[in-house]
Design an enzyme around this catalytic site. Structure first.
Site, PDB file in Angstrom:
ATOM      1  N   GLU A   1       0.820  -1.213   0.000  1.00 20.82           N
ATOM      2  CA  GLU A   1       0.000   0.000   0.000  1.00 20.82           C
ATOM      3  C   GLU A   1       0.853   1.261   0.000  1.00 20.82           C
ATOM      4  O   GLU A   1       0.424   2.305  -0.487  1.00 20.82           O
ATOM      5  CB  GLU A   1      -0.929   0.023   1.226  1.00 20.82           C
ATOM      6  CG  GLU A   1      -2.225  -0.730   1.025  1.00 20.82           C
ATOM      7  CD  GLU A   1      -3.244  -0.464   2.126  1.00 20.82           C
ATOM      8  OE1 GLU A   1      -2.898   0.127   3.162  1.00 20.82           O
ATOM      9  OE2 GLU A   1      -4.403  -0.880   1.951  1.00 20.82           O
TER      10      GLU A   1
ATOM     11  N   HIS B   1       9.714 -26.471  -1.689  1.00 23.18           N
ATOM     12  CA  HIS B   1       9.177 -27.630  -2.407  1.00 23.18           C
ATOM     13  C   HIS B   1       7.987 -27.245  -3.277  1.00 23.18           C
ATOM     14  O   HIS B   1       7.241 -28.100  -3.736  1.00 23.18           O
ATOM     15  CB  HIS B   1       8.805 -28.730  -1.407  1.00 23.18           C
ATOM     16  CG  HIS B   1       9.995 -29.155  -0.606  1.00 23.18           C
ATOM     17  ND1 HIS B   1      10.711 -30.299  -0.886  1.00 23.18           N
ATOM     18  CD2 HIS B   1      10.625 -28.560   0.433  1.00 23.18           C
ATOM     19  CE1 HIS B   1      11.724 -30.385  -0.043  1.00 23.18           C
ATOM     20  NE2 HIS B   1      11.698 -29.343   0.773  1.00 23.18           N
TER      21      HIS B   1
ATOM     22  N   LYS C   1     -14.210  -0.298  -3.485  1.00 24.48           N
ATOM     23  CA  LYS C   1     -15.239   0.041  -2.491  1.00 24.48           C
ATOM     24  C   LYS C   1     -16.397   0.768  -3.159  1.00 24.48           C
ATOM     25  O   LYS C   1     -17.560   0.458  -2.906  1.00 24.48           O
ATOM     26  CB  LYS C   1     -14.648   0.936  -1.394  1.00 24.48           C
ATOM     27  CG  LYS C   1     -13.723   0.217  -0.437  1.00 24.48           C
ATOM     28  CD  LYS C   1     -13.351   1.147   0.706  1.00 24.48           C
ATOM     29  CE  LYS C   1     -12.183   0.583   1.491  1.00 24.48           C
ATOM     30  NZ  LYS C   1     -11.621   1.537   2.426  1.00 24.48           N
TER      31      LYS C   1
HETATM   32  O1  PA5 Z   1      -3.953   0.787   5.765  1.00 25.31           O
HETATM   33  C1  PA5 Z   1      -5.117   1.123   5.681  1.00 25.31           C
HETATM   34  O2  PA5 Z   1      -5.467   2.292   5.818  1.00 25.31           O
HETATM   35  C2  PA5 Z   1      -6.204   0.106   5.394  1.00 25.31           C
HETATM   36  O3  PA5 Z   1      -5.721  -1.163   5.257  1.00 25.31           O
HETATM   37  C3  PA5 Z   1      -7.197   0.126   6.517  1.00 25.31           C
HETATM   38  O4  PA5 Z   1      -6.545  -0.215   7.704  1.00 25.31           O
HETATM   39  C4  PA5 Z   1      -8.356  -0.828   6.247  1.00 25.31           C
HETATM   40  O5  PA5 Z   1      -8.972  -0.490   5.036  1.00 25.31           O
HETATM   41  C5  PA5 Z   1      -9.367  -0.761   7.366  1.00 25.31           C
HETATM   42  O6  PA5 Z   1      -9.821   0.544   7.531  1.00 25.31           O
HETATM   43  P1  PA5 Z   1     -10.596   0.966   8.825  1.00 25.31           P
HETATM   44  O7  PA5 Z   1      -9.705   0.786   9.993  1.00 25.31           O
HETATM   45  O8  PA5 Z   1     -10.973   2.389   8.602  1.00 25.31           O
HETATM   46  O9  PA5 Z   1     -11.819   0.068   8.926  1.00 25.31           O
END
Ligand code: PA5
Length: 442
Positions: A284, A305, A419
């Site tokens: 990310e 393996h 989303k």
């Molecule tokens: O790194 C991030 O921002 C995402 O992976 C969030 O942690 C994930 O989408 C969950 O979001 P939230 O904590 O708002 O539910």
């Protein structure tokens, strides 16, 4: 604590090329620590190991004790950064078989990281009629997977204890002011913990997000924070002697030499979810603007393996980073067998750790010979202290590396695309037009 050996990459990139990255690393380090770079409103994690809310930390420890005393199971509901860190640390320090072990701490079930009907039904079945509590974790408080899951498990909790008693068994970790979960927690009177504004999800394991479930599992969160704090001080040196600099220089030099996949692995099966946490952290943070190293993972020796074939002889696009835990917690000595039908008497009297080390060294040589450079991250042993240090090591390296790459390491605009489509298809208010458009395409 943590040190790095990059000597096995020099066949792929000359030592001078790696050394020549130092000015770029210094610049990236300055950008990070001066807060002058992109995403600079998400730098709270940098000083978190020392600069955290001590009053909340004590409440986390108290809540963990209460859950340990009144619950046989804890359902931790969260996804992405609100899930992977806690799971990684519990698996690594306690065991991936934590729930199966005899212990005086509650079983921990991770939910809200899937929309699978079967997975939810299985978790409900596994809890059965035992006493349980819920830790719902969502920074935004609006993420669909954990929100849907929370409805389901909250209903089960309320059916078992009634609304009032159930509220005393729900712990909400969310934004201090915003979001649907914050509103719900205020109205229902859940105990609340805060995800700081300036700490993004994937950098949040050392906040209440990770610390409450980790503490419930009986892990020493003070030692975890101490390890991170010591790492923060040890890795604050702006020089190529700093293990963080060595790792960042090596992986970026390899990327620029055409290696676009980094495989993180270890010879400890309990490290598997740490690789999942690391994949989110790096994926990310770096995978944007059509750039970035693709983060992949393996578990050795098992994957030697399976993926071993590709790593040895497939497309030459990858390098490996191996986390080497140096001291196991006990000893297994291979016995002598009078018949020696399996032909293994040459190993009699040898320690299993010795055998594993030879597998690791042999694999490193074979992979390097096959064109897969290796970075080794040495960690003393698996415990809370060293895990805290390793977490900080990877987080700091990620922040610096993102700036070396020239991206904002603290946003994740790409995750919004799915989303929006999902909301459109589900008919969420405000997404009607998009929903109609998408349905026409399907
Ligand atoms: O790194 C991030 O921002 C995402 O992976 C969030 O942690 C994930 O989408 C969950 O979001 P939230 O904590 O708002 O539910």
């Amino acid at each position: 604590m943590v040190n790095v050996d990059i000597s096995s990459i020099y066949g792929a990139v000359p030592q001078e090329t790696v050394a020549a990255m130092e000015p770029r690393l210094n610049a990236a380090y300055d950008t990070l620590f001066s807060g002058s770079g992109a995403g600079n409103d998400f730098l709270g994690w940098l000083h978190l190991p020392e600069n955290y809310d001590k009053e909340e930390f004590a409440r986390i420890q108290k809540a963990a004790k209460k859950i340990q005393s009144d619950s046989q199971a804890l359902v931790v509901i969260g996804i992405g950064g609100s899930y992977l860190g806690a799971r990684a640390v519990v698996d690594l320090i306690k065991s991936p078989n934590y729930n199966l072990k005899k212990k005086d701490t509650p079983d921990i079930y991770f939910a809200g990281n899937t929309l699978s009907t079967d997975a939810v039904l299985e978790t409900l079945e596994l809890i059965g009629d035992r006493d349980f509590s819920i830790n719902i974790i969502s920074k935004s408080g609006t993420t669909t997977e954990p929100a849907v899951s929370f409805r389901i498990f909250k209903a089960a909790l309320e059916a078992k204890y009634g609304k009032e008693e159930a509220a005393k068994r729900i712990y909400a970790t969310t934004d201090k002011a915003r979001g649907a979960l914050k509103g719900l927690a205020d109205v229902e009177g859940y105990e609340e913990f805060v995800v700081p504004d300036d700490v993004g999800g994937r950098y949040s394991v050392l906040t209440a997000v990770g610390l409450l479930p980790i503490a419930v599992a009986g892990i020493d969160i003070e030692a975890l924070m101490q390890g991170a704090a010591d790492a923060m001080n040890a890795f604050s040196v702006k020089s190529m002697d700093n293990p963080v600099f060595q790792y960042v220089a090596a992986r970026n030099a390899l990327y620029e030499a055409g290696k676009s996949v980094e495989i993180l692995g270890s010879y400890e099966p309990s490290f598997r979810f740490m690789t999942e946490w690391w994949k989110q952290l790096y994926g990310e943070s770096e995978g944007k603007d059509l750039k970035g190293i693709f983060p992949a993972s393996v578990e050795f020796t098992a994957d030697l393996h399976s993926m071993g074939q590709f790593i040895q002889q497939g497309s030459r696009i990858m390098f490996e980073t191996i986390v080497n835990f140096q001291k196991p917690h006990g000893e297994v000595v291979i016995g002598e067998d009078a018949d020696n039908v399996d032909g293994l008497n040459f190993l009699a009297g040898k320690n299993l750790k010795f055998v594993c080390d030879q597998a690791m060294l042999g694999t490193r040589l074979a992979h390097v010979d096959g064109g897969v450079p290796n970075i080794v991250v040495n960690v003393e042993t698996i415990d809370a202290y060293n895990t805290g240090a390793l977490i900080y090591f990877f987080e700091l390296a990620c922040g610096i590396s993102g700036y070396v790459l020239g991206v904002n390491p603290f946003n994740q605009p790409g995750v919004e695309a799915y989303k929006k489509n999902m909301f459109g298809l589900l008919g969420k208010p405000g997404y009607e037009e998009l929903g109609a458009e998408l349905k026409a395409r399907l």
